[in-house]
Enzyme design. Structure first.
Site, short mmCIF file in Angstrom:
data_model
loop_
_atom_site.label_atom_id
_atom_site.label_comp_id
_atom_site.label_asym_id
_atom_site.label_seq_id
_atom_site.Cartn_x
_atom_site.Cartn_y
_atom_site.Cartn_z
CB ALA A 288 -0.84 0.04 1.40
CB THR A 289 4.29 2.01 1.67
OG1 THR A 289 3.75 2.10 2.81
CG2 THR A 289 5.12 2.95 1.50
CG ASN B 134 -2.12 4.04 10.81
OD1 ASN B 134 -3.10 4.80 10.58
ND2 ASN B 134 -1.54 3.86 11.01
CD GLN C 192 -5.04 -1.00 9.51
OE1 GLN C 192 -6.17 -1.30 10.71
NE2 GLN C 192 -3.70 -0.54 9.65
CB SER D 191 -2.22 -3.45 2.53
OG SER D 191 -0.22 -4.13 2.70
CG HIS E 192 0.91 -7.23 4.82
ND1 HIS E 192 1.02 -6.40 6.37
CD2 HIS E 192 0.82 -5.58 5.04
CE1 HIS E 192 0.98 -5.40 6.46
NE2 HIS E 192 1.33 -4.83 5.38
CB THR F 177 7.53 -10.47 -13.57
OG1 THR F 177 8.58 -9.89 -14.99
CG2 THR F 177 7.17 -11.66 -13.01
CB CYS G 47 5.68 3.54 11.98
SG CYS G 47 4.20 3.02 10.73
#
Ligand code: PLP
Length: 372
Positions: A69-70, A149, A177, A194, A196, A232, A315
């Protein structure tokens, strides 16, 4: 170990792991190659794409897979600036955004973009009158996340998108989120997600783009992803993302009800003396960010090593700095330092969460006595 850090990442669902497994070793073909194996891999990627798009539930656009997502947020911001019409040089965002947005916006500001970072109210919500006063014909893009988040607070993105579209600007939303946890707001033109965070693998995200709002490519090369994002694709990661999205779609209501029950049990077990950071009403209940007068949150985490929970955010925990989100909702340094975030979800057992809360509450009281 009791895992209570669902905002940082989520456990990979067993169904996802099973779906990915064949693509790791045996089915290794390049999905962009013309062989039969290549076609099979490409077909698996397309099934995954449709699963993610269906689960997003947004109309009038499609996704490109990214590495995270970053990356999706960097691409959305920088690629939109790259294509900006003459006279549109402003970006508006909010003080509680993720670093993937804030740091990218600061980078763009150093290169001439006129950046406005709006404050939030004490409950973490944006004042829409304030936004209305800032919007004008020079605004190129507005970036506001759906669910925070750190404090779980939800922003009214459908209403915000309408306001943004009235001045002809593009609405970007970080839905990392929100996706798989709550129904996504319709309205944004660009949406970053994202895998994960929805029980999928790390290393894959996506940018949903409304037709006509696609940012200019940032990564050039083989022209994959409709010529917008070269590189790829990994069929294994795409298949895992697709399986996670399908599962999230099927289980959305059940997961939400489970999380709601967990929230009530946790709040009850923690007892008196805790303050919830951010709006309780406008919130995803799988995020319980709380503080208690006099608690040293870092010491609490160090003392309770078999519980995985966090300071304001993963973070901020790493840097040792108090969270910018907690500061933005008006907490002073001491209040921010006495805040913890409990994140729970699909695989959290109620008895585990209750046990964790009992121990956290007991340790907080013990700290108070020791420091008195
Ligand atoms: N935005 C939010 C709100 C997040 O919580 C995260 C992950 O921590 C990201 C963006 C970045 O996502 P990724 O890990 O896919 O780069």
């Amino acid at each position: 170990m009791i895992y209570l850090d669902y905002q940082a990442t989520t456990p990979v669902a067993p169904e996802v792991a099973r779906a990915m497994e064949p693509w790791l070793e045996g089915r290794f073909a390049n999905p962009h190659s013309p062989s039969r194996w290549g076609h099979e891999a490409a077909a698996a990627v397309e099934v995954a794409r449709k699963q993610v798009e269906k689960s997003l539930g947004l109309k009038g656009g499609n996704i490109a897979f990214t590495g995270s997502a970053t990356e999706a947020l960097n691409w959305a911001l920088k690629g939109t600036v790259e294509k900006a019409p003459k006279g549109r040089d402003r970006i508006i965002t909010v003080a509680t955004e993720h670093a993937a947005v804030l740091d990218t916006c600061e980078w763009l500001a150093e290169r001439g973009v006129d950046l406005t970072i709006l404050p939030v109210q004490a409950d973490g919500r944006l004042d829409l009158d304030l936004l209305a006063r800032e919007l004008d014909e020079r605004v190129l893009l507005v970036s506001i996340m759906m669910v925070n988040n750190e404090i779980g607070v939800r922003q009214p993105l459908t209403a915000i998108s309408e306001m943004v579209h009235k001045v002809g600007a593009i609405m970007l939303s970080d839905a990392v989120q929100a996706f798989g946890r709550v129904e996504l707001c319709n309205g944004p033109d660009l949406v970053a997600v994202s895998a994960h965070k929805i029980h999928g693998p790390k290393g894959i995200g996506a940018l949903w783009m409304r037709k006509g709002s696609e940012p200019a490519p940032l990564i050039h090369g083989g022209g994959q992803e409709q010529g917008l994002r070269s590189g790829t694709l990994s069929p294994m990661l795409c298949v895992g993302f697709g399986a996670a999205a399908k599962l999230a779609d099927e289980r959305c209501t059940r997961d939400y009800d489970h999380v709601q029950k967990l929230w009530s049990a946790a709040v009850k077990e923690l007892g008196e003396g805790w303050v919830i950071n951010g709006s309780v009403e406008h919130r995803y209940p799988g995020n319980l960010n709380i503080r208690r007068e006099g608690v040293d949150a870092a010491r609490l985490i160090a003392d309770l090593r078999d519980l995985a929970f966090s300071l304001g955010s993963a973070c901020a925990s790493g840097s040792g700095r108090p969270s910018h989100v907690l500061r933005a909702i008006g907490l002073d340094y001491r209040e921010a330092r006495s805040s913890i975030r409990l994140g729970f979800g699909r695989y959290t057992k109620q008895h585990e969460l209750v046990e964790a809360c009992t121990r956290i509450a007991a340790h907080a009281v013990a700290q108070e006595k020791l420091d008195a």
